[in-house]
Design an enzyme around this catalytic site. Structure first.
Site, PDB file in Angstrom:
ATOM      1  N   THR A  26       0.753  -1.236  -0.013  1.00 32.14           N
ATOM      2  CA  THR A  26      -0.158   0.478  -0.063  1.00 32.14           C
ATOM      3  C   THR A  26       1.554   0.852  -0.363  1.00 32.14           C
ATOM      4  O   THR A  26       2.083   1.344   0.070  1.00 32.14           O
ATOM      5  CB  THR A  26      -0.708  -0.113   1.209  1.00 32.14           C
ATOM      6  OG1 THR A  26       0.096   0.656   2.825  1.00 32.14           O
ATOM      7  CG2 THR A  26      -1.677  -0.879   1.902  1.00 32.14           C
TER       8      THR A  26
ATOM      9  N   ALA B 234       3.312  -1.500   4.775  1.00 35.64           N
ATOM     10  CA  ALA B 234       2.632   0.055   4.817  1.00 35.64           C
ATOM     11  C   ALA B 234       3.386   1.151   5.531  1.00 35.64           C
ATOM     12  O   ALA B 234       4.726   1.266   5.314  1.00 35.64           O
ATOM     13  CB  ALA B 234       2.323   0.036   6.305  1.00 35.64           C
TER      14      ALA B 234
ATOM     15  N   ILE C 142       7.492  -2.248   7.453  1.00 35.31           N
ATOM     16  CA  ILE C 142       7.595  -0.522   6.861  1.00 35.31           C
ATOM     17  C   ILE C 142       7.666   0.034   5.755  1.00 35.31           C
ATOM     18  O   ILE C 142       8.971  -0.740   5.637  1.00 35.31           O
ATOM     19  CB  ILE C 142       8.291  -0.504   8.084  1.00 35.31           C
ATOM     20  CG1 ILE C 142       7.528  -0.881   9.273  1.00 35.31           C
ATOM     21  CG2 ILE C 142       8.356   1.146   8.140  1.00 35.31           C
ATOM     22  CD1 ILE C 142       5.906  -0.617   9.325  1.00 35.31           C
ATOM     23  N   LYS C 143       7.051   0.605   5.054  1.00 35.39           N
ATOM     24  CA  LYS C 143       7.865   1.362   3.809  1.00 35.39           C
ATOM     25  C   LYS C 143       8.221   2.436   4.036  1.00 35.39           C
ATOM     26  O   LYS C 143       7.449   3.540   5.014  1.00 35.39           O
ATOM     27  CB  LYS C 143       6.840   0.806   3.050  1.00 35.39           C
ATOM     28  CG  LYS C 143       6.412   0.538   1.373  1.00 35.39           C
ATOM     29  CD  LYS C 143       5.676   0.869   0.475  1.00 35.39           C
ATOM     30  CE  LYS C 143       5.716   0.416  -0.762  1.00 35.39           C
ATOM     31  NZ  LYS C 143       4.884   0.767  -1.485  1.00 35.39           N
ATOM     32  N   ILE C 144      10.012   2.644   4.083  1.00 35.99           N
ATOM     33  CA  ILE C 144      10.973   3.826   3.672  1.00 35.99           C
ATOM     34  C   ILE C 144      10.799   4.005   2.824  1.00 35.99           C
ATOM     35  O   ILE C 144      11.563   3.766   2.275  1.00 35.99           O
ATOM     36  CB  ILE C 144      12.201   3.028   5.091  1.00 35.99           C
ATOM     37  CG1 ILE C 144      11.399   2.935   6.316  1.00 35.99           C
ATOM     38  CG2 ILE C 144      12.630   4.309   5.151  1.00 35.99           C
ATOM     39  CD1 ILE C 144      10.980   2.970   7.428  1.00 35.99           C
TER      40      ILE C 144
END
Ligand code: G3P
Length: 215
Positions: free
Chosen positions: A27, A56, A82-84
């Site tokens: 997402t 996310a 975790i999308k960084i």
């Protein structure tokens, strides 16, 4: 090859998941904004449908802010990744999360060297955006093969998520070079499965089956 669905739309996810082909979900803020729902609510729903990595994305621009958001998001479910963003501030955040055993997907990756530093940090996933490169007349898929070559040279385990996929040929190109994962919008996922000759063939077989005497 693993297929992730690139959407925050729960109905699309439910439908695609019925095929048994969805290995994970990605997402981003733009996809969640389209749903008109709260990010956390969407993520909880997604985690109840798909048992696989669910990316996310954080929206803070500073390292501490990213880490705070990451901690919150990671609490939602053990499948959250975790999308960084691939920014100067994102790199130390990614490093910290890796050291804490929180899975990281580095996003907005547009060059092989960006991907190299992500791999060096030991993140789980890197997301090269191939469609956006194609949009500016660069061959997006060449970025993926460059990353694969570099990761191979240094035995880097980071998995490549081919992102910004716009049509089935992007998936085909990614599969031909052996990319680990493609994250695909629901419409492209459907197009990949369908073929008009399959439908036509079924129609003909059914019509002929009706002509076969029953005993
Ligand atoms: O999730 C990130 C990526 O797949 C975005 O795609 O079509 O907005 O470039 P797109």
């Amino acid at each position: 090859m693993k297929f992730f669905l690139d959407t925050a739309n729960v109905d699309e996810i439910k439908k695609a998941a019925e095929t048994g082909l969805v290995d994970g979900i990605t997402t981003n803020p733009s996809l969640v904004a389209k749903t008109g729902r709260k990010y956390k609510d969407v993520l909880k729903d997604i985690c109840s449908i798909v048992n696989g990595p669910i990316s996310a994305e954080v929206v803070s621009e500073d390292t501490e802010g990213m880490l705070g958001e990451a901690r919150d998001l990671a609490r939602i479910h053990s499948n959250i990744v975790i999308k960084i963003p691939m920014t100067k501030q994102g790199l130390p955040a990614a490093k910290k999360l890796v050291s804490q055993g929180i899975p990281v997907n580095m996003t907005l990756v547009f060059s092989p060297l960006q991907a190299l530093v992500c791999g060096k940090l030991g993140v789980d996933y890197v997301s090269p955006f191939i469609g956006r490169l194609d949009d500016i007349s660069h061959y997006g898929i060449e970025l993926v093969s460059d990353i694969m070559e570099i990761y191979d040279n240094y035995n880097i385990d980071t998995e490549i998520i081919v992102a910004s996929v716009r049509h089935p040929l992007h998936i085909l190109d990614a599969a031909k070079i052996g990319a680990h994962i493609a994250t695909v919008p629901a419409a492209v996922f459907e197009k990949m499965i369908l073929h008009p000759l399959t439908d036509k063939g079924m129609e003909m077989f059914l019509a002929d089956a009706a002509k076969i005497p029953s005993n």
